[in-house]
Design a protein around this motif. Structure first.
Motif, short mmCIF file in Angstrom:
data_model
loop_
_atom_site.label_atom_id
_atom_site.label_comp_id
_atom_site.label_asym_id
_atom_site.label_seq_id
_atom_site.Cartn_x
_atom_site.Cartn_y
_atom_site.Cartn_z
N MET A 1 -37.18 61.15 3.25
CA MET A 1 -37.67 61.66 1.65
C MET A 1 -39.22 61.64 2.51
SD MET A 1 -36.63 59.83 -1.12
CE MET A 1 -38.50 60.86 -2.39
N LYS A 2 -39.70 63.12 2.03
CA LYS A 2 -41.08 63.25 2.83
C LYS A 2 -41.86 62.69 2.41
CE LYS A 2 -40.01 66.61 5.67
NZ LYS A 2 -40.01 66.37 7.41
N ARG A 3 -43.14 62.57 2.31
CA ARG A 3 -44.75 61.50 2.75
C ARG A 3 -44.82 62.05 0.10
NH1 ARG A 3 -50.67 60.60 4.38
NH2 ARG A 3 -50.99 59.95 2.63
N LEU A 4 -44.70 63.51 0.68
CA LEU A 4 -45.39 64.41 -0.85
C LEU A 4 -44.57 63.75 -1.68
CD1 LEU A 4 -47.67 65.38 -1.51
CD2 LEU A 4 -46.05 67.81 -2.05
N GLU A 5 -42.61 63.80 -1.49
CA GLU A 5 -41.54 63.34 -2.60
C GLU A 5 -41.92 62.51 -3.12
OE1 GLU A 5 -37.52 64.66 -3.85
OE2 GLU A 5 -38.28 64.95 -2.01
N VAL A 6 -42.13 60.68 -1.67
CA VAL A 6 -42.09 59.43 -1.54
C VAL A 6 -43.75 59.46 -3.34
CG1 VAL A 6 -42.54 57.33 -1.29
CG2 VAL A 6 -40.71 59.13 -0.15
N GLU A 7 -44.34 59.84 -3.05
CA GLU A 7 -45.87 60.15 -3.01
C GLU A 7 -46.12 60.77 -4.65
OE1 GLU A 7 -49.20 60.46 -0.57
OE2 GLU A 7 -48.70 59.05 0.68
N GLN A 8 -44.93 61.54 -4.18
CA GLN A 8 -44.97 61.74 -6.50
C GLN A 8 -44.50 61.33 -7.24
OE1 GLN A 8 -43.43 65.44 -5.54
NE2 GLN A 8 -45.39 66.66 -5.24
N ARG A 9 -43.39 60.39 -6.88
CA ARG A 9 -42.55 58.85 -7.65
C ARG A 9 -43.03 57.67 -7.32
NH1 ARG A 9 -39.08 62.14 -10.09
NH2 ARG A 9 -37.67 60.23 -10.41
N THR A 10 -44.03 57.79 -6.68
CA THR A 10 -44.34 55.95 -6.13
C THR A 10 -45.15 55.78 -8.01
OG1 THR A 10 -44.98 56.68 -3.98
CG2 THR A 10 -46.46 54.52 -4.90
N ILE A 11 -44.56 54.62 -7.66
CA ILE A 11 -45.42 54.01 -9.37
C ILE A 11 -45.85 52.57 -9.37
CG2 ILE A 11 -43.05 53.81 -10.69
CD1 ILE A 11 -42.31 51.13 -9.95
N LEU A 12 -46.42 52.14 -7.89
CA LEU A 12 -47.73 51.14 -7.45
C LEU A 12 -47.42 51.18 -6.21
CD1 LEU A 12 -46.68 48.13 -6.36
CD2 LEU A 12 -45.89 48.08 -8.92
N ILE A 13 -49.08 50.77 -5.58
CA ILE A 13 -48.75 50.41 -4.61
C ILE A 13 -50.34 49.50 -4.11
CG2 ILE A 13 -49.75 50.92 -2.42
CD1 ILE A 13 -49.18 54.08 -2.95
N GLY A 14 -49.99 48.64 -3.53
CA GLY A 14 -50.59 47.13 -3.87
C GLY A 14 -51.21 46.72 -2.28
N LEU A 15 -52.69 46.43 -1.81
CA LEU A 15 -53.03 45.81 -0.73
C LEU A 15 -52.51 44.51 -0.42
CD1 LEU A 15 -55.26 46.69 1.23
CD2 LEU A 15 -57.18 45.45 0.25
N ALA A 16 -51.92 44.22 0.85
CA ALA A 16 -51.48 43.29 1.11
C ALA A 16 -51.69 42.39 2.22
CB ALA A 16 -50.11 43.04 0.75
N GLY A 17 -51.01 41.88 2.57
CA GLY A 17 -51.09 41.21 3.98
C GLY A 17 -52.12 40.27 3.53
N SER A 18 -53.39 40.38 4.73
CA SER A 18 -54.10 39.26 4.61
C SER A 18 -55.38 39.35 4.04
CB SER A 18 -54.98 39.19 6.41
OG SER A 18 -55.49 40.50 6.86
N HIS A 19 -55.05 41.30 3.43
CA HIS A 19 -56.47 41.17 2.43
C HIS A 19 -55.58 41.19 1.35
CE1 HIS A 19 -58.13 43.93 5.53
NE2 HIS A 19 -59.26 43.85 4.52
N GLY A 20 -54.28 40.48 0.95
CA GLY A 20 -54.31 40.27 -0.42
C GLY A 20 -54.52 38.19 -0.17
N TYR A 21 -54.11 37.81 0.71
CA TYR A 21 -54.59 36.77 0.96
C TYR A 21 -55.71 36.22 0.28
CZ TYR A 21 -49.90 37.13 2.53
OH TYR A 21 -47.98 38.02 2.98
#
Length: 363
Positions: A1-21
Protein backbone atom coordinates in the motif's frame (compact mmCIF):
# COMPACT_ATOMS: atom_id res chain seq x y z
CA UNK A 1 0.00 0.00 0.00
CA UNK A 2 1.09 3.54 -0.67
CA UNK A 3 2.10 5.68 2.28
CA UNK A 4 -0.80 8.12 1.80
CA UNK A 5 -3.41 5.35 1.89
CA UNK A 6 -1.86 3.84 5.02
CA UNK A 7 -1.69 7.18 6.83
CA UNK A 8 -5.28 8.05 5.94
CA UNK A 9 -6.36 4.87 7.74
CA UNK A 10 -3.89 5.07 10.64
CA UNK A 11 -5.48 5.01 14.11
CA UNK A 12 -2.35 5.62 16.18
CA UNK A 13 1.37 6.26 15.97
CA UNK A 14 3.56 6.23 19.06
CA UNK A 15 7.15 7.25 19.77
CA UNK A 16 8.85 4.02 20.82
CA UNK A 17 12.44 2.80 21.17
CA UNK A 18 14.92 4.65 23.36
CA UNK A 19 12.64 7.72 23.57
CA UNK A 20 9.80 5.53 24.81
CA UNK A 21 12.06 3.94 27.42
CA UNK A 22 13.46 7.29 28.59
CA UNK A 23 16.93 6.09 27.59
CA UNK A 24 17.47 8.37 24.60
CA UNK A 25 20.58 10.43 24.01
CA UNK A 26 20.83 13.60 21.89
CA UNK A 27 21.84 11.49 18.86
CA UNK A 28 19.20 8.77 19.34
CA UNK A 29 17.03 7.88 16.36
CA UNK A 30 13.27 8.40 16.45
CA UNK A 31 11.43 5.06 16.36
CA UNK A 32 7.78 5.32 15.40
CA UNK A 33 5.33 2.42 15.64
CA UNK A 34 1.71 2.58 14.59
CA UNK A 35 -1.49 0.80 13.62
CA UNK A 36 -3.70 1.21 10.55
CA UNK A 37 -6.88 -0.53 9.43
CA UNK A 38 -6.76 -1.74 5.83
CA UNK A 39 -9.60 -0.96 3.39
CA UNK A 40 -12.25 -3.44 2.29
CA UNK A 41 -10.33 -5.21 -0.46
CA UNK A 42 -7.71 -6.44 2.04
CA UNK A 43 -10.39 -8.07 4.18
CA UNK A 44 -12.74 -9.44 1.54
CA UNK A 45 -10.53 -9.76 -1.53
CA UNK A 46 -7.29 -11.51 -2.41
CA UNK A 47 -4.99 -8.61 -1.47
CA UNK A 48 -2.90 -9.03 1.69
CA UNK A 49 -0.99 -6.49 3.76
CA UNK A 50 0.64 -6.84 7.17
CA UNK A 51 2.64 -3.66 7.68
CA UNK A 52 4.19 -0.61 6.07
CA UNK A 53 7.90 -0.36 6.94
CA UNK A 54 9.34 1.49 3.95
CA UNK A 55 8.47 4.18 1.43
CA UNK A 56 8.43 7.06 3.89
CA UNK A 57 9.88 9.32 1.21
CA UNK A 58 6.53 9.06 -0.64
CA UNK A 59 3.85 11.74 -0.39
CA UNK A 60 2.23 11.59 3.07
CA UNK A 61 0.22 13.53 5.62
CA UNK A 62 2.42 13.08 8.72
CA UNK A 63 5.55 15.16 8.11
CA UNK A 64 7.29 13.95 11.29
CA UNK A 65 7.96 10.54 9.65
CA UNK A 66 9.20 11.94 6.32
CA UNK A 67 12.23 9.87 5.33
CA UNK A 68 12.36 8.10 8.71
CA UNK A 69 13.60 4.55 8.16
CA UNK A 70 12.76 3.53 11.74
CA UNK A 71 9.00 3.68 11.20
CA UNK A 72 6.66 0.67 11.08
CA UNK A 73 2.87 0.91 10.89
CA UNK A 74 1.15 -2.46 11.36
CA UNK A 75 -2.18 -3.48 9.89
CA UNK A 76 -4.75 -4.14 12.61
CA UNK A 77 -5.12 -7.91 12.11
CA UNK A 78 -1.34 -8.38 12.16
CA UNK A 79 -0.86 -6.38 15.33
CA UNK A 80 -3.81 -8.08 17.03
CA UNK A 81 -2.09 -11.42 16.41
CA UNK A 82 1.21 -10.11 17.80
CA UNK A 83 -0.52 -8.58 20.83
CA UNK A 84 -2.38 -11.83 21.52
CA UNK A 85 0.96 -13.64 21.41
CA UNK A 86 2.36 -11.21 24.03
CA UNK A 87 5.06 -9.94 21.68
CA UNK A 88 7.17 -7.56 23.85
CA UNK A 89 8.00 -5.15 21.02
CA UNK A 90 4.31 -4.73 20.20
CA UNK A 91 2.68 -4.86 23.65
CA UNK A 92 4.52 -1.72 24.67
CA UNK A 93 2.91 0.18 21.77
CA UNK A 94 -0.36 0.38 23.74
CA UNK A 95 1.40 1.72 26.88
CA UNK A 96 3.50 4.58 25.51
CA UNK A 97 3.47 8.18 26.81
CA UNK A 98 3.74 9.96 23.48
CA UNK A 99 1.29 9.47 20.58
CA UNK A 100 1.82 12.03 17.78
CA UNK A 101 -1.24 10.46 16.09
CA UNK A 102 -4.18 9.07 18.08
CA UNK A 103 -7.72 8.86 16.71
CA UNK A 104 -10.86 7.86 18.59
CA UNK A 105 -10.51 4.36 17.13
CA UNK A 106 -6.92 4.21 18.39
CA UNK A 107 -8.08 5.36 21.82
CA UNK A 108 -10.64 2.54 21.84
CA UNK A 109 -7.88 0.00 21.16
CA UNK A 110 -5.73 1.43 23.97
CA UNK A 111 -8.73 1.40 26.32
CA UNK A 112 -8.84 -2.41 25.90
CA UNK A 113 -5.08 -2.98 26.17
CA UNK A 114 -5.34 -5.20 29.25
CA UNK A 115 -7.19 -7.79 27.15
CA UNK A 116 -3.80 -8.77 25.76
CA UNK A 117 -2.03 -9.36 29.07
CA UNK A 118 -1.61 -12.96 30.17
CA UNK A 119 0.92 -15.25 31.80
CA UNK A 120 2.37 -15.81 28.33
CA UNK A 121 4.53 -12.74 29.01
CA UNK A 122 6.81 -14.92 31.14
CA UNK A 123 7.76 -16.94 28.10
CA UNK A 124 7.90 -14.13 25.54
CA UNK A 125 9.80 -11.60 27.65
CA UNK A 126 12.30 -14.16 28.92
CA UNK A 127 12.61 -15.53 25.37
CA UNK A 128 13.42 -12.08 23.97
CA UNK A 129 15.85 -11.53 26.86
CA UNK A 130 17.63 -14.80 26.10
CA UNK A 131 17.92 -13.68 22.47
CA UNK A 132 19.79 -10.62 23.74
CA UNK A 133 22.02 -12.88 25.85
CA UNK A 134 22.72 -15.05 22.82
CA UNK A 135 23.81 -12.00 20.82
CA UNK A 136 25.84 -10.76 23.78
CA UNK A 137 27.62 -14.12 24.13
CA UNK A 138 28.30 -14.29 20.39
CA UNK A 139 29.76 -10.79 20.31
CA UNK A 140 31.79 -11.51 23.46
CA UNK A 141 33.26 -14.59 21.79
CA UNK A 142 34.16 -12.49 18.74
CA UNK A 143 35.75 -9.83 20.95
CA UNK A 144 37.83 -12.28 22.99
CA UNK A 145 38.54 -14.92 20.34
CA UNK A 146 37.75 -13.58 16.84
CA UNK A 147 37.54 -16.02 13.90
CA UNK A 148 40.81 -16.13 11.99
CA UNK A 149 39.72 -17.25 8.53
CA UNK A 150 36.76 -18.14 6.35
CA UNK A 151 35.78 -21.79 6.91
CA UNK A 152 36.19 -24.24 4.03
CA UNK A 153 34.62 -27.72 3.57
CA UNK A 154 37.90 -29.57 4.28
CA UNK A 155 37.96 -28.04 7.79
CA UNK A 156 34.99 -30.30 8.53
CA UNK A 157 36.21 -33.49 6.90
CA UNK A 158 34.38 -32.87 3.63
CA UNK A 159 36.90 -33.85 0.98
CA UNK A 160 35.68 -35.76 -2.06
CA UNK A 161 31.92 -35.61 -1.54
CA UNK A 162 30.12 -32.38 -2.41
CA UNK A 163 28.95 -30.34 0.58
CA UNK A 164 25.18 -30.25 1.01
CA UNK A 165 23.90 -26.77 0.22
CA UNK A 166 21.61 -24.87 2.61
CA UNK A 167 18.41 -25.68 0.67
CA UNK A 168 19.22 -29.41 0.71
CA UNK A 169 19.90 -29.32 4.44
CA UNK A 170 16.70 -27.41 5.17
CA UNK A 171 14.59 -29.73 3.03
CA UNK A 172 15.87 -32.83 4.82
CA UNK A 173 15.56 -31.28 8.30
CA UNK A 174 11.98 -30.23 7.58
CA UNK A 175 11.25 -33.77 6.43
CA UNK A 176 12.84 -35.09 9.63
CA UNK A 177 10.75 -32.74 11.78
CA UNK A 178 7.49 -33.76 10.08
CA UNK A 179 8.41 -37.44 10.32
CA UNK A 180 9.08 -37.24 14.05
CA UNK A 181 5.97 -35.18 14.66
CA UNK A 182 3.87 -37.65 12.67
CA UNK A 183 5.11 -40.60 14.70
CA UNK A 184 4.56 -38.91 18.04
CA UNK A 185 1.05 -37.81 17.12
CA UNK A 186 -0.25 -41.39 17.34
CA UNK A 187 1.43 -42.34 20.63
CA UNK A 188 -0.87 -41.84 23.61
CA UNK A 189 1.97 -42.08 26.12
CA UNK A 190 3.76 -39.25 24.33
CA UNK A 191 0.94 -36.72 24.71
CA UNK A 192 3.14 -34.18 26.54
CA UNK A 193 5.86 -34.51 23.92
CA UNK A 194 3.29 -34.03 21.16
CA UNK A 195 2.03 -30.86 22.86
CA UNK A 196 5.60 -29.62 23.00
CA UNK A 197 6.23 -30.35 19.32
CA UNK A 198 3.04 -28.59 18.26
CA UNK A 199 3.57 -25.62 20.57
CA UNK A 200 4.20 -22.12 19.27
CA UNK A 201 7.94 -22.74 18.89
CA UNK A 202 9.90 -22.76 15.65
CA UNK A 203 11.33 -26.26 16.01
CA UNK A 204 12.14 -26.36 12.31
CA UNK A 205 14.26 -23.27 12.86
CA UNK A 206 15.96 -24.94 15.84
CA UNK A 207 16.75 -28.03 13.76
CA UNK A 208 18.21 -25.83 11.05
CA UNK A 209 20.29 -23.77 13.45
CA UNK A 210 21.80 -26.51 15.60
CA UNK A 211 23.63 -29.57 14.30
CA UNK A 212 22.39 -33.09 15.00
CA UNK A 213 24.24 -34.49 18.05
CA UNK A 214 26.43 -37.57 17.52
CA UNK A 215 24.20 -39.69 19.77
CA UNK A 216 21.22 -39.24 17.42
CA UNK A 217 22.93 -39.89 14.09
CA UNK A 218 22.34 -43.64 14.02
CA UNK A 219 18.74 -43.22 15.17
CA UNK A 220 18.15 -40.54 12.53
CA UNK A 221 19.57 -42.83 9.86
CA UNK A 222 17.17 -45.62 10.88
CA UNK A 223 14.20 -43.27 11.27
CA UNK A 224 14.61 -41.82 7.79
CA UNK A 225 15.86 -44.96 6.02
CA UNK A 226 18.85 -42.95 4.86
CA UNK A 227 22.32 -44.18 3.95
CA UNK A 228 24.78 -43.85 6.81
CA UNK A 229 27.20 -41.87 4.64
CA UNK A 230 24.41 -39.38 3.89
CA UNK A 231 23.69 -38.80 7.59
CA UNK A 232 27.41 -38.32 8.30
CA UNK A 233 27.65 -35.87 5.39
CA UNK A 234 24.53 -34.14 6.75
CA UNK A 235 26.25 -33.50 10.08
CA UNK A 236 29.49 -32.35 8.45
CA UNK A 237 27.56 -30.06 6.12
CA UNK A 238 25.56 -28.64 9.03
CA UNK A 239 28.75 -27.87 10.93
CA UNK A 240 30.23 -26.23 7.86
CA UNK A 241 27.11 -24.16 7.11
CA UNK A 242 26.85 -23.02 10.77
CA UNK A 243 30.52 -21.95 10.73
CA UNK A 244 30.08 -20.19 7.39
CA UNK A 245 26.99 -18.37 8.66
CA UNK A 246 28.90 -17.26 11.76
CA UNK A 247 31.83 -16.06 9.64
CA UNK A 248 29.51 -13.93 7.49
CA UNK A 249 27.77 -12.58 10.61
CA UNK A 250 31.18 -11.73 12.11
CA UNK A 251 32.21 -9.78 9.00
CA UNK A 252 28.86 -7.93 8.93
CA UNK A 253 29.19 -7.13 12.65
CA UNK A 254 32.68 -5.72 12.15
CA UNK A 255 31.62 -3.64 9.15
CA UNK A 256 28.43 -2.16 10.62
CA UNK A 257 29.37 -1.52 14.26
CA UNK A 258 28.92 1.96 15.62
CA UNK A 259 32.49 3.17 16.41
CA UNK A 260 31.59 4.53 19.87
CA UNK A 261 29.66 1.36 20.73
CA UNK A 262 32.56 -0.76 19.45
CA UNK A 263 34.99 1.07 21.73
CA UNK A 264 32.72 0.52 24.75
CA UNK A 265 32.47 -3.17 23.83
CA UNK A 266 36.26 -3.40 23.60
CA UNK A 267 36.69 -1.89 27.06
CA UNK A 268 33.95 -3.89 28.78
CA UNK A 269 34.31 -7.17 26.88
CA UNK A 270 30.64 -7.45 25.94
CA UNK A 271 27.86 -5.68 24.03
CA UNK A 272 26.44 -3.20 26.55
CA UNK A 273 23.28 -2.43 24.60
CA UNK A 274 22.27 -6.09 24.40
CA UNK A 275 23.02 -6.44 28.11
CA UNK A 276 20.82 -3.46 28.95
CA UNK A 277 17.92 -4.68 26.82
CA UNK A 278 18.16 -8.14 28.39
CA UNK A 279 17.71 -6.68 31.89
CA UNK A 280 15.00 -4.26 30.72
CA UNK A 281 12.97 -7.07 29.17
CA UNK A 282 13.21 -9.31 32.22
CA UNK A 283 12.24 -6.50 34.58
CA UNK A 284 9.33 -5.52 32.34
CA UNK A 285 8.06 -9.10 32.19
CA UNK A 286 8.29 -9.35 35.97
CA UNK A 287 6.35 -6.09 36.39
CA UNK A 288 3.56 -7.28 34.11
CA UNK A 289 3.16 -10.50 36.07
CA UNK A 290 3.16 -8.61 39.36
CA UNK A 291 1.21 -5.47 38.50
CA UNK A 292 -0.84 -6.32 35.41
CA UNK A 293 0.52 -3.39 33.41
CA UNK A 294 3.36 -2.61 31.02
CA UNK A 295 5.71 0.11 32.24
CA UNK A 296 7.53 1.22 29.10
CA UNK A 297 9.10 4.42 30.43
CA UNK A 298 11.90 3.27 32.73
CA UNK A 299 11.90 6.66 34.47
CA UNK A 300 8.46 5.71 35.80
CA UNK A 301 9.67 2.19 36.61
CA UNK A 302 12.53 3.75 38.57
CA UNK A 303 15.46 1.90 37.03
CA UNK A 304 16.45 4.28 34.22
CA UNK A 305 19.73 5.26 35.93
CA UNK A 306 20.58 1.61 36.54
CA UNK A 307 19.98 0.75 32.88
CA UNK A 308 22.05 3.73 31.79
CA UNK A 309 24.82 2.47 34.08
CA UNK A 310 24.84 -0.82 32.14
CA UNK A 311 25.10 1.15 28.89
CA UNK A 312 28.06 3.10 30.31
CA UNK A 313 29.93 -0.11 31.20
CA UNK A 314 29.60 0.35 34.97
CA UNK A 315 28.58 -3.29 35.37
CA UNK A 316 30.79 -6.22 34.37
CA UNK A 317 29.63 -9.01 32.09
CA UNK A 318 29.44 -11.34 35.11
CA UNK A 319 27.32 -8.85 37.06
CA UNK A 320 24.84 -8.41 34.19
CA UNK A 321 24.54 -12.17 33.77
CA UNK A 322 23.95 -12.56 37.53
CA UNK A 323 21.22 -9.89 37.34
CA UNK A 324 19.57 -11.81 34.52
CA UNK A 325 19.79 -15.10 36.41
CA UNK A 326 18.18 -13.56 39.52
CA UNK A 327 15.37 -11.97 37.47
CA UNK A 328 14.57 -15.26 35.75
CA UNK A 329 14.36 -16.95 39.16
CA UNK A 330 12.02 -14.19 40.42
CA UNK A 331 9.86 -14.55 37.33
CA UNK A 332 9.46 -18.27 37.99
CA UNK A 333 8.13 -17.53 41.49
CA UNK A 334 5.88 -14.65 40.48
CA UNK A 335 4.46 -16.62 37.55
CA UNK A 336 2.67 -19.03 39.89
CA UNK A 337 1.20 -16.23 42.01
CA UNK A 338 0.21 -13.86 39.19
CA UNK A 339 -3.50 -13.13 38.84
CA UNK A 340 -3.17 -12.73 35.08
CA UNK A 341 -5.04 -15.35 33.00
CA UNK A 342 -2.95 -18.21 31.58
CA UNK A 343 -3.75 -17.00 28.05
CA UNK A 344 -5.72 -14.12 26.52
CA UNK A 345 -9.43 -14.45 25.75
CA UNK A 346 -9.27 -14.80 21.97
CA UNK A 347 -13.04 -14.55 21.59
CA UNK A 348 -13.09 -11.12 23.25
CA UNK A 349 -10.08 -10.05 21.20
CA UNK A 350 -11.79 -11.17 18.01
CA UNK A 351 -14.86 -9.13 18.96
CA UNK A 352 -12.63 -6.11 19.62
CA UNK A 353 -10.97 -6.49 16.21
CA UNK A 354 -14.37 -6.50 14.47
CA UNK A 355 -15.53 -3.48 16.49
CA UNK A 356 -12.43 -1.51 15.49
CA UNK A 357 -12.88 -2.31 11.79
CA UNK A 358 -16.55 -1.26 11.97
CA UNK A 359 -15.66 1.96 13.80
CA UNK A 360 -13.07 2.85 11.15
CA UNK A 361 -15.36 1.94 8.25
CA UNK A 362 -14.34 0.44 4.93
CA UNK A 363 -13.43 3.77 3.39
Amino acid sequence: MKRLEVEQRTILIGLAGSHGYGLNRPDSDLDFRGVFIAPKRYYLGFDRVEQKDAGWDELGIFPFIDGNKDTVIYELKKIIQLLSGANPNVLELLWLNNYPVLTSVGQYLIKHKKLFLSKKVKHTYSGYAFAQIKKMETHRKWLLNPPQKKPIPSDFGIEDEAVLIKDELNAFLEYLYNLIRGRIEFLEEAEQLYKLLTADIDFKGVLKQYTLPDATLEYTQKLTNSRKDFIRLLKKSQNYQVALREWKAYLSWQENRNPARAEMERKSGFDLKHGMHCIRLLRSGLEILQQGQVIVDRRIAGDVDDLKAILKGEYSYEEVMKMAEDLVAQMELVYEESILPPRPDLEQINELCMELVEMQGWG
